[in-house]
Design an enzyme around this catalytic site. Structure first.
Site, PDB file in Angstrom:
ATOM      1  N   GLY A 243       0.814  -1.204   0.000  1.00  0.00           N
ATOM      2  CA  GLY A 243       0.000   0.000   0.000  1.00  0.00           C
ATOM      3  C   GLY A 243       0.847   1.252   0.000  1.00  0.00           C
ATOM      4  CD  GLU A 467      -5.464  30.691  -7.365  1.00  0.00           C
ATOM      5  OE1 GLU A 467      -6.287  29.759  -7.290  1.00  0.00           O
ATOM      6  OE2 GLU A 467      -4.254  30.497  -7.599  1.00  0.00           O
TER       7      GLU A 467
END
Length: 659
Positions: A243, A467
């Site tokens: 993992g 943004e």
């Protein structure tokens, strides 16, 4: 389970319990070898002298001097002693029956004189009357102790240096874990005994429900092996935890040992690797020897890819690879002719694709347990574990925190909790509040806030328009990630940032990928539309979009001209010397990537042009307040047409961001 098997397992277990209390055999001490070597040498030096010395009185000495039997005389003033060497042809006159022995050595006599002046008067008189021919020398003379030290001092110094070097080389007399030359082949495994105080159990491991279910069978076997062997089943010899980093693989292995109540050997794959040839294989043998003595037990090898990489992949293929020798020994110990009854191997790695196939086959690692990043519910459980020692107030909601941390591993969540506690302490608070956790998430994701960074008004406006472009498109596109917060305050290396809440899905469709790319290109598109110029602020956006477009074409087969093709080798067997496609195909791939990016860029500009007024209002609000939240965007653009899709994800966010 047969009675014989029961007895064997029972005896193994009893042996483990009785060993610590049993009488230990006296270990062989290297100091005995030193004593046997150096004591005879010193004794021989002290006993064996190259001369024969006879002590005589002052009267006898005077008579011998008158008879001229001495060849040399040395007068020691401080000690009032005369040491005289006898002439070889006069040995019989002095030593008589020992003359034959004295003839083989240098014969001397030693006499205590009244004083140097008395001897001088005697010698001058006898020299003039009896014509004594002996040579006389006067010396101050030293203590006998000093003579002894001068004689044997170098030997003592050499012995002390030898002892110090040997103790350092042997790791200071330490045990098997020493770093010295004599212990270099010993295993470096750290043993956590079953009676240890600091135990980790499954209660300390939040989430990982499927992984815990897998390893609980190992615990069940170690506690009750008869349940499985009665039906003819065999114990799994090993389990591989695979993992991403920080998901709790090592913690899960410790929990297995704590629950099973058996000895637990822990070490890293790099502990086997040394510059000395044969050391790695020796450490593997020593590890399994210790494990068999402690059986039943668990051996945990963390980061096993350090020693278990596929053989034959070394760049210097003609050289003798010590790592491969270590791997061969590990393979032999795990499933060779020898029996490892009661020894279970756990290993962890985040690079299972590079491991040798022989290591992954059944009989060595019988099962692979995938430890994935936690989902929403598992993150809530992990937050609950890490919030236990932290003083929090009523504003902290684990459900809200779990929704704000998508893609975070267990280690990341632990870092968030610790960072929130530090922020609250820095601000002089008595408890940790929700805003501290939000600041911690921002700090970890975006970096340290830098309000002191100097920017011109034009730069601030450019960043605000950029943004606002991201925020507008993420709100207007159906499959774009829901917006959480936008700021133009510099953080880390970024001059501005936008936080989103990605939908946790197992597969992603073509349309979802295109919407995400379009929203990512919204900043560059807004600069071109509303500023008439573009800047370097979109470099990170362009990098992400380009990689995503290449993945769509090369890996996912989402291309018009190259549909249903995948050029990725998931087996890891490709040497990588050449590309798996021709130059013509490479040109097609580049063309398709350019086409996908251009289409989404034009789409972003079109959507922003249709909503130019709303975008500009959002940019002005961002310039004024520096930080805007979901409700600010909703106030300008209205509710999203597909808000029902995001309601489950957004949860309690609306109205909770502003404190």
């Amino acid at each position: 389970m047969e009675e014989k098997d029961k007895d064997v397992f029972k005896n193994n277990n009893n042996n483990y319990q009785k060993k610590p209390n049993g009488n230990k055999k006296p270990g062989f001490n290297l100091w005995w070898i030193y004593a046997l070597i150096f004591i005879p040498v010193i004794a021989w030096y002290l006993v064996n002298d190259s001369s024969t010395v006879k002590e005589i009185g002052w009267t006898e000495f005077q008579q011998m001097a008158r008879n001229d039997v001495f060849e040399d005389m040395v007068v020691y003033n401080k000690k009032n002693v005369v040491e005289a060497t006898v002439k070889k042809d006069r040995y019989k006159d002095v030593f008589k029956q020992d003359a034959e022995k004295a003839s083989e050595l240098e014969a001397k006599v030693m006499v205590k004189i009244p004083s140097a002046d008395k001897f001088s008067d005697f010698y001058d008189k006898e020299a003039s009357e009896n014509k004594i021919s002996a040579n006389v020398a006067f010396k101050e003379g030293d203590d006998m102790l000093w003579n002894v030290l001068v004689s044997i001092g170098p030997f003592i110094l050499i012995i002390l240096i030898w002892f110090i070097l040997m103790r350092r080389m042997s790791g200071g007399g330490g045990g098997a874990g020493g770093m010295g030359v004599f212990n270099v082949g010993k295993s470096k495994a750290q043993l956590f005994d079953k009676d240890g105080k600091n135990k980790v159990t499954f209660q300390d491991v939040a989430g990982l429900a499927e992984a815990k279910q897998e390893v609980e069978e190992i615990v069940s076997f170690l506690k009750n092996p008869g349940k499985y062997t009665e039906l003819g089943g065999k114990i799994p010899k090993g389990a591989l935890l695979v993992g991403p980093p920080g998901t709790g693989k090592t913690l899960l292995a410790k929990a297995v040992a704590g629950e099973a109540n058996v000895p637990f050997f822990s070490l890293s794959g790099s502990d086997f690797v040394e510059m000395f040839v044969g050391v790695g294989a020796s450490r593997v043998r020593d590890l399994f020897r210790q494990a068999k003595e402690k059986a039943p037990c668990i051996v945990f090898i963390d980061e096993i890819d350090a020693v278990g990489r596929a053989r034959g992949k070394n760049a210097n293929m003609n050289a003798n690879d010590e790592r491969e020798n270590t791997l061969n020994q590990l393979l032999t110990e795990m499933d060779g002719f020898g029996s490892n009854s009661g020894v279970i191997i756990l290993a962890a790695t985040n690079r299972a694709d590079v491991l040798d196939k022989a290591l992954l086959r059944a009989g060595r690692f019988d099962r692979q347990i995938y430890v994935d990043l936690p989902d929403l519910n598992e993150r809530k459980e992990i937050f609950a574990v890490h919030l236990r020692p932290i003083k929090i107030d009523s504003s902290v909601d684990t459900d809200f925190l779990a929704r704000q941390t998508p893609g975070f591993s267990g280690a990341d969540i632990a870092n968030v909790c610790n960072e929130a506690a530090l922020i609250a302490a820095r601000n002089g608070k008595k408890s940790v509040q929700k805003e501290d956790f939000m600041s911690a998430v921002d700090r970890i994701v975006g970096g340290l806030e830098k309000r002191s960074k100097i920017m011109t008004e034009r730069e601030r406006r450019s960043i605000a328009i950029h943004e606002a472009g991201h925020a507008s498109l993420s709100w207007l596109l159906e499959y774009a990630n829901p917006l959480v917060k936008v700021t133009i305050v510099p953080r880390g290396k970024a001059l501005g940032a936008a936080w989103y809440l990605p939908e946790e899905r197992q597969i992603t469709t073509h349309e979802q990928l295109l919407d995400e790319m379009c929203a990512t290109l919204g900043g560059r598109a807004a600069e071109e539309l509303f500023l008439g110029d573009i800047s370097t602020g979109a470099s990170n956006d362009l990098e992400r979009v380009t990689k995503q477009a290449y993945a769509m074409v090369v890996y996912f087969g989402m291309s018009r001209k190259l549909p249903n093709l995948n050029y990725y080798d998931s087996t890891g067997q490709d040497w990588g010397f050449t590309k798996p496609y021709s130059e013509d195909t490479a040109r097609l791939i580049d063309g398709e990537v350019q086409s996908i990016v251009n289409e989404q860029y034009e789409r972003a500009k079109q959507i922003l042009s249709e909503n130019a007024g709303k975008h500009n209002r959002l940019a002005e609000l961002l310039l004024k307040s520096e930080v805007i939240y979901t409700e600010d965007v909703e106030h300008i653009f209205g509710k999203r047409p597909w808000v029902s899709r995001s309601e489950e994800i957004m949860g309690k966010q609306n109205g909770d961001h502003k404190e």
